[in-house]
Design a protein around this motif. Structure first.
Motif, PDB file in Angstrom:
ATOM      1  N   SER A 150       0.982  -1.080   0.138  1.00 31.57           N
ATOM      2  CA  SER A 150      -0.034  -0.166   0.147  1.00 31.57           C
ATOM      3  C   SER A 150       0.923   1.257   0.145  1.00 31.57           C
ATOM      4  O   SER A 150       2.104   1.290   0.616  1.00 31.57           O
ATOM      5  CB  SER A 150      -0.785  -0.003   1.229  1.00 31.57           C
ATOM      6  N   THR A 151       0.414   2.411  -0.599  1.00 28.79           N
ATOM      7  CA  THR A 151       1.232   3.664  -0.509  1.00 28.79           C
ATOM      8  C   THR A 151       0.154   4.576  -0.623  1.00 28.79           C
ATOM      9  O   THR A 151      -1.029   4.653  -1.076  1.00 28.79           O
ATOM     10  CB  THR A 151       1.911   3.630  -2.085  1.00 28.79           C
ATOM     11  N   HIS A 152       0.679   5.899  -0.208  1.00 29.37           N
ATOM     12  CA  HIS A 152       0.077   7.115  -0.372  1.00 29.37           C
ATOM     13  C   HIS A 152      -0.376   7.400  -1.734  1.00 29.37           C
ATOM     14  O   HIS A 152       0.606   7.534  -2.859  1.00 29.37           O
ATOM     15  CB  HIS A 152       0.538   8.246   0.452  1.00 29.37           C
ATOM     16  N   ASN A 153      -1.544   7.949  -1.985  1.00 26.92           N
ATOM     17  CA  ASN A 153      -1.909   8.147  -3.412  1.00 26.92           C
ATOM     18  C   ASN A 153      -1.803   9.696  -3.594  1.00 26.92           C
ATOM     19  O   ASN A 153      -2.468  10.598  -2.923  1.00 26.92           O
ATOM     20  CB  ASN A 153      -3.586   7.838  -3.561  1.00 26.92           C
ATOM     21  N   ARG A 154      -1.065  10.014  -4.892  1.00 24.73           N
ATOM     22  CA  ARG A 154      -0.817  11.365  -5.219  1.00 24.73           C
ATOM     23  C   ARG A 154      -2.164  11.787  -5.893  1.00 24.73           C
ATOM     24  O   ARG A 154      -2.178  13.298  -5.685  1.00 24.73           O
ATOM     25  CB  ARG A 154       0.202  11.380  -6.166  1.00 24.73           C
TER      26      ARG A 154
END
Length: 261
Positions: A150-154
């Motif tokens: 999972s990653t932060h969404n730009r």
């Protein structure tokens, strides 16, 4: 660590914040409930999750317990000794170790069927270190092995607040926290930057003590492909599929399932 000074600084700042995690922060990350995309990933890829699994950035073991119910053998790693201590107490069947996910040399090539790196743990790294982490994950996965990430969404970046706008409707607590948050933000904002493929932002994490990598769905797929993975699924914060080209602006994070090529 990577040679790029800005990347090293971002990684070092975040690593210091995490490695000093104490009891209060351990408690803040405690719990057993899954988010909607985490539950969907475990359901959609249940068969692939059987076998030998590694979780990176376990925290106190919130996700680990669910993974251990599916996988035959689970290993976990976190940079914070306090997190590992709590995780070991909660999940004695899992092998936990203190370590940095940039260095997985203790694990042999192709020794895992699954690697999980959820809760945006990879976003603490600068761009070059992020590539290093993905290459190390690819190395320890067998061909065809599964990565859940999972990653932060730009796409959501315009909605990331500042200390004076990120208020939670608790006037007294917000007022007491504000000076510390503003101080932290003033120190951290020099690390912020925007590029064609990602952004680095100082956000509310740890009272604005950290800077995180934000990436779009399509740029995340490109980075996964460049590091030896094939994307098979991307889900938003509600567990819904995110199609190519969709910025999913309402979703602060995105979850990815990818196979080792």
């Amino acid at each position: 660590m990577a040679s790029d000074p800005s990347s090293v600084t971002q990684s070092a700042v975040n690593a210091r914040a995490w490695s000093r995690s104490g009891r209060r922060l351990v408690q803040a990350y405690a719990g057993t409930e899954l988010t909607a995309p985490e539950a969907a990933m475990l359901d959609h890829h249940r068969e692939a999750l059987r076998g030998r699994a590694l979780e990176l950035g376990t925290g106190p073991g919130r996700f680990t317990g669910h993974l251990a119910e599916i996988a035959d053998e689970v290993h976990g790693m976190d940079i914070a000794p306090a997190m590992v201590e709590r995780a070991r107490a909660l999940h004695p069947s899992v092998t936990f170790e203190v370590g940095d996910m940039l260095d997985l040399s203790r694990y042999a090539d192709g020794s895992f069927d699954t690697v999980a790196a959820i809760a945006n743990v990879i976003d603490v790294f600068g761009e070059e270190d992020r590539d290093t982490a993905l290459r190390e994950i690819r190395r320890v996965l067998r061909p065809g092995g599964l990565l859940i990430l999972s990653t932060h969404n730009r796409g959501h970046a315009p909605h990331v607040g500042r200390p004076w706008t990120n208020l939670r409707g608790q006037p007294l607590k917000d007022l007491l926290r504000l000076p510390r948050r503003v101080f932290n933000h003033l120190r951290m904002r020099r690390f912020e930057r925007e590029t064609a493929t990602y952004a680095v932002l100082n956000d509310v994490s740890h009272n604005f003590k950290m800077v995180h990598h934000y990436v779009s769905r399509d740029d995340a797929e490109a980075q996964l492909t460049a590091n030896g993975f094939r994307l098979v699924e991307c889900l938003d914060v509600d567990g819904r599929e995110v199609a190519p080209g969709d910025r999913a602006e309402a979703s602060p994070t995105l979850h990815y399932a990818a196979l080792a090529a």
